[in-house]
Design a protein around this motif. Structure first.
Motif, short mmCIF file in Angstrom:
data_model
loop_
_atom_site.label_atom_id
_atom_site.label_comp_id
_atom_site.label_asym_id
_atom_site.label_seq_id
_atom_site.Cartn_x
_atom_site.Cartn_y
_atom_site.Cartn_z
N GLY A 5 4.05 12.97 6.46
CA GLY A 5 5.06 13.35 5.48
C GLY A 5 6.09 12.29 5.16
N GLY A 6 7.06 12.71 4.36
CA GLY A 6 8.10 11.83 3.84
C GLY A 6 8.93 11.11 4.88
N PRO A 7 9.40 11.80 5.94
CA PRO A 7 10.23 11.11 6.92
C PRO A 7 9.52 9.93 7.60
CG PRO A 7 10.48 13.47 7.16
CD PRO A 7 9.36 13.25 6.19
N GLN A 8 8.24 10.09 7.91
CA GLN A 8 7.50 9.00 8.56
C GLN A 8 7.30 7.83 7.58
OE1 GLN A 8 3.34 9.47 9.99
NE2 GLN A 8 4.26 9.02 11.99
N VAL A 9 6.98 8.13 6.34
CA VAL A 9 6.82 7.08 5.33
C VAL A 9 8.15 6.37 5.11
CG1 VAL A 9 6.28 6.62 2.91
CG2 VAL A 9 4.83 8.17 4.22
N ALA A 10 9.24 7.13 5.05
CA ALA A 10 10.57 6.52 4.86
C ALA A 10 10.91 5.60 6.03
CB ALA A 10 11.63 7.60 4.71
N ARG A 11 10.61 6.04 7.24
CA ARG A 11 10.88 5.22 8.43
C ARG A 11 10.05 3.93 8.38
NH1 ARG A 11 10.95 9.03 11.80
NH2 ARG A 11 8.73 9.10 12.29
N LEU A 12 8.79 4.06 7.99
CA LEU A 12 7.92 2.88 7.87
C LEU A 12 8.46 1.90 6.84
CD1 LEU A 12 4.31 4.34 7.93
CD2 LEU A 12 5.18 2.47 9.33
N LEU A 13 8.81 2.42 5.68
CA LEU A 13 9.35 1.55 4.63
C LEU A 13 10.65 0.90 5.08
CD1 LEU A 13 8.48 3.62 1.46
CD2 LEU A 13 7.54 1.39 2.11
N GLY A 14 11.46 1.63 5.86
CA GLY A 14 12.69 1.06 6.40
C GLY A 14 12.42 -0.13 7.30
N TYR A 15 11.45 -0.01 8.19
CA TYR A 15 11.08 -1.13 9.06
C TYR A 15 10.56 -2.31 8.24
CZ TYR A 15 11.54 0.98 13.69
OH TYR A 15 12.03 1.51 14.85
N LEU A 16 9.76 -2.01 7.26
CA LEU A 16 9.18 -3.08 6.43
C LEU A 16 10.26 -3.79 5.62
CD1 LEU A 16 5.96 -1.17 5.50
CD2 LEU A 16 6.03 -3.37 6.72
N VAL A 17 11.23 -3.05 5.11
CA VAL A 17 12.33 -3.67 4.37
C VAL A 17 13.17 -4.52 5.31
CG1 VAL A 17 14.49 -3.20 3.15
CG2 VAL A 17 12.39 -2.01 2.50
N GLN A 18 13.47 -4.02 6.51
CA GLN A 18 14.21 -4.81 7.49
C GLN A 18 13.51 -6.13 7.77
OE1 GLN A 18 14.72 -2.52 11.03
NE2 GLN A 18 16.23 -1.16 10.12
N LEU B 284 0.83 -1.21 0.00
CA LEU B 284 0.00 0.00 0.00
C LEU B 284 0.87 1.26 0.00
CD1 LEU B 284 -2.75 -1.00 2.57
CD2 LEU B 284 -3.14 -0.47 0.15
N LEU B 285 1.88 1.29 0.85
CA LEU B 285 2.75 2.47 0.94
C LEU B 285 3.51 2.70 -0.35
CD1 LEU B 285 4.13 2.00 4.55
CD2 LEU B 285 2.83 3.98 3.72
N GLU B 286 3.94 1.63 -0.98
CA GLU B 286 4.71 1.77 -2.22
C GLU B 286 3.85 2.20 -3.40
OE1 GLU B 286 6.70 -1.99 -2.67
OE2 GLU B 286 8.52 -1.18 -1.74
#
Length: 181
Positions: free
Chosen positions: A69-82, A56-58
């Motif tokens: 905003g962008g920083p929160q989405v980036a942090r979320l995607l980082g957790y999901l990638v990990q 969904l985020l992607e």
């Protein structure tokens, strides 16, 4: 290599792909397809809510607009990638594991993901083309899911998401009405 999810008879799962995916909009069908590919690529036996959240985020800018905003989405995607590369192993064995074994070569559905898909499918539009925001709303409605755990670990206040989802959804509906006129 041992499996992350203990094997149990597939008949216990009860989550059938055709039932869950009936009536989805093209955009949400694409999200589900991406989540399935992600689960298979990661070696997971089931599509869970974190796979759905990641897709969904992607894929949907309206979903990203719900967050700070962008920083929160980036942090979320980082957790999901990990999580997808195995770094987030502490998420294994969480509430979404049903132990169901899917049909060979296909990822099945975790109980929580199946429930979210069903709620999105029959959601606010009365079963007429579930959208990505409908699925996001269904996912965050269950505080015990992996997706909500990821959101919390990324510093997202999950309690503020339902009104934000509604707000973005209303503005999207207004935009769609305007462009049809």
């Amino acid at each position: 290599m041992s499996s992350r999810i203990p094997a149990q008879p597939a008949a216990e799962s009860g989550f059938h792909r055709t039932e869950l995916e009936a009536g989805l909009s093209d955009e949400l069908a694409s999200v589900v397809s991406a989540a399935r590919r992600r689960a298979l690529r990661d070696g997971d036996r089931q599509i869970d809510t974190a796979h759905l959240l990641h897709s969904l985020l992607e894929s949907d800018p309206r979903v990203r607009a719900v967050f700070d905003g962008g920083p929160q989405v980036a942090r979320l995607l980082g957790y999901l990638v990990q999580r997808s590369i195995g770094y987030g192993l502490r998420w294994q064995g969480a509430v979404e594991d049903s132990g169901a074994v899917p049909v060979a070569g296909e990822a099945g559905w975790s109980p929580a993901a199946a429930g979210a898909m069903e709620r999105a499918r029959v959601g606010p539009r009365g079963g007429t083309g579930a959208r990505c925001l409908d699925l996001l709303a269904a996912i965050v409605a269950d505080p015990r899911t992996r997706a909500v755990e990821v959101l919390r670990r990324a510093g997202v206040d999950v309690r503020v998401l339902p009104p934000r989802i509604e707000s973005v959804s209303r503005s999207t509906c207004a935009d769609e009405e305007w462009t049809r006129e």
